[in-house]
Design a protein around this motif. Structure first.
Motif, PDB file in Angstrom:
ATOM      1  N   GLY A  75       0.820  -1.212   0.000  1.00  0.00           N
ATOM      2  CA  GLY A  75       0.000   0.000   0.000  1.00  0.00           C
ATOM      3  C   GLY A  75       0.851   1.258   0.000  1.00  0.00           C
ATOM      4  O   GLY A  75       0.559   2.228  -0.694  1.00  0.00           O
ATOM      5  N   PHE A  76       1.931   1.252   0.769  1.00  0.00           N
ATOM      6  CA  PHE A  76       2.813   2.411   0.845  1.00  0.00           C
ATOM      7  C   PHE A  76       3.490   2.649  -0.510  1.00  0.00           C
ATOM      8  O   PHE A  76       3.538   3.782  -1.000  1.00  0.00           O
ATOM      9  CB  PHE A  76       3.856   2.188   1.947  1.00  0.00           C
ATOM     10  N   SER A 126       3.714   5.549  -5.854  1.00  0.00           N
ATOM     11  CA  SER A 126       3.760   5.508  -7.308  1.00  0.00           C
ATOM     12  C   SER A 126       2.479   6.035  -7.977  1.00  0.00           C
ATOM     13  O   SER A 126       2.456   6.203  -9.191  1.00  0.00           O
ATOM     14  CB  SER A 126       4.028   4.082  -7.780  1.00  0.00           C
ATOM     15  N   ALA A 127       1.449   6.309  -7.198  1.00  0.00           N
ATOM     16  CA  ALA A 127       0.186   6.790  -7.775  1.00  0.00           C
ATOM     17  C   ALA A 127       0.317   8.238  -8.226  1.00  0.00           C
ATOM     18  O   ALA A 127       1.064   9.025  -7.650  1.00  0.00           O
ATOM     19  CB  ALA A 127      -0.945   6.665  -6.754  1.00  0.00           C
ATOM     20  N   SER A 165      -5.313  14.169   0.005  1.00  0.00           N
ATOM     21  CA  SER A 165      -4.152  14.427  -0.846  1.00  0.00           C
ATOM     22  C   SER A 165      -3.130  13.310  -0.668  1.00  0.00           C
ATOM     23  O   SER A 165      -3.173  12.543   0.292  1.00  0.00           O
ATOM     24  CB  SER A 165      -3.532  15.776  -0.486  1.00  0.00           C
ATOM     25  N   LYS A 166      -2.197  13.242  -1.576  1.00  0.00           N
ATOM     26  CA  LYS A 166      -1.192  12.182  -1.526  1.00  0.00           C
ATOM     27  C   LYS A 166      -0.345  12.260  -0.259  1.00  0.00           C
ATOM     28  O   LYS A 166      -0.123  11.234   0.394  1.00  0.00           O
ATOM     29  CB  LYS A 166      -0.329  12.241  -2.788  1.00  0.00           C
ATOM     30  N   VAL A 189     -10.663   3.622  -0.185  1.00  0.00           N
ATOM     31  CA  VAL A 189     -11.151   4.942  -0.588  1.00  0.00           C
ATOM     32  C   VAL A 189     -10.081   5.881  -1.135  1.00  0.00           C
ATOM     33  O   VAL A 189     -10.402   6.980  -1.578  1.00  0.00           O
ATOM     34  CB  VAL A 189     -11.874   5.657   0.586  1.00  0.00           C
ATOM     35  N   GLY A 190      -8.839   5.502  -1.154  1.00  0.00           N
ATOM     36  CA  GLY A 190      -7.800   6.421  -1.589  1.00  0.00           C
ATOM     37  C   GLY A 190      -7.179   6.097  -2.925  1.00  0.00           C
ATOM     38  O   GLY A 190      -6.779   6.988  -3.661  1.00  0.00           O
TER      39      GLY A 190
END
Length: 121
Positions: free
Chosen positions: A17-18, A23-24, A33-34, A54-55
């Motif tokens: 996830g991290f 990389s998103a 926000s990121k 949700v992110g």
């Protein structure tokens, strides 16, 4: 060894996830926000669970990111096609007007350079 399997699995999910958040694309991340998601991912289980639910940016069924809908008046391709279509219609109307002028000139008796070749009664 079997006791460590759930911990290793949770760590792997958290790490995935991290890295996924890193990389998103910043503009496609949802809800927060990121940087906020990076902080939220420091919470071991809830951070990763929140990110995946949700992110994370959504993808369609084919695995491609969803394209955002653009209104027709904001789409340059659509506006260019309208301009081209309008020009084609203008040209067509001019041709029709020219075609209609010739029979009208024949009826008025006159301005046509070619004499009428129809037999007269």
């Amino acid at each position: 060894m079997l006791r460590l399997a759930p911990l290793v699995l949770l760590f792997a999910v958290h790490l995935y996830g991290f890295i996924d958040c890193l990389s998103a694309d910043e503009h496609k991340v949802r809800t927060l926000s990121k940087p906020a998601w990076m902080v939220a991912l420091l919470i071991p289980v809830l951070g990763a669970l929140g990110w995946f639910t949700v992110g994370r940016p959504r993808e369609d069924a084919a695995g491609r990111p969803r394209t955002r809908f653009v209104a027709p008046d904001d789409d340059p391709e659509f506006l260019a096609s309208l301009s081209k279509s309008n020009q084609e219609h203008e040209d067509m109307l001019k041709r029709w007007e020219e075609d209609l002028k010739h029979p009208e000139q024949d009826l008025r008796g006159g301005d046509d350079p070619e004499p009428d070749s129809r037999p007269k009664d």
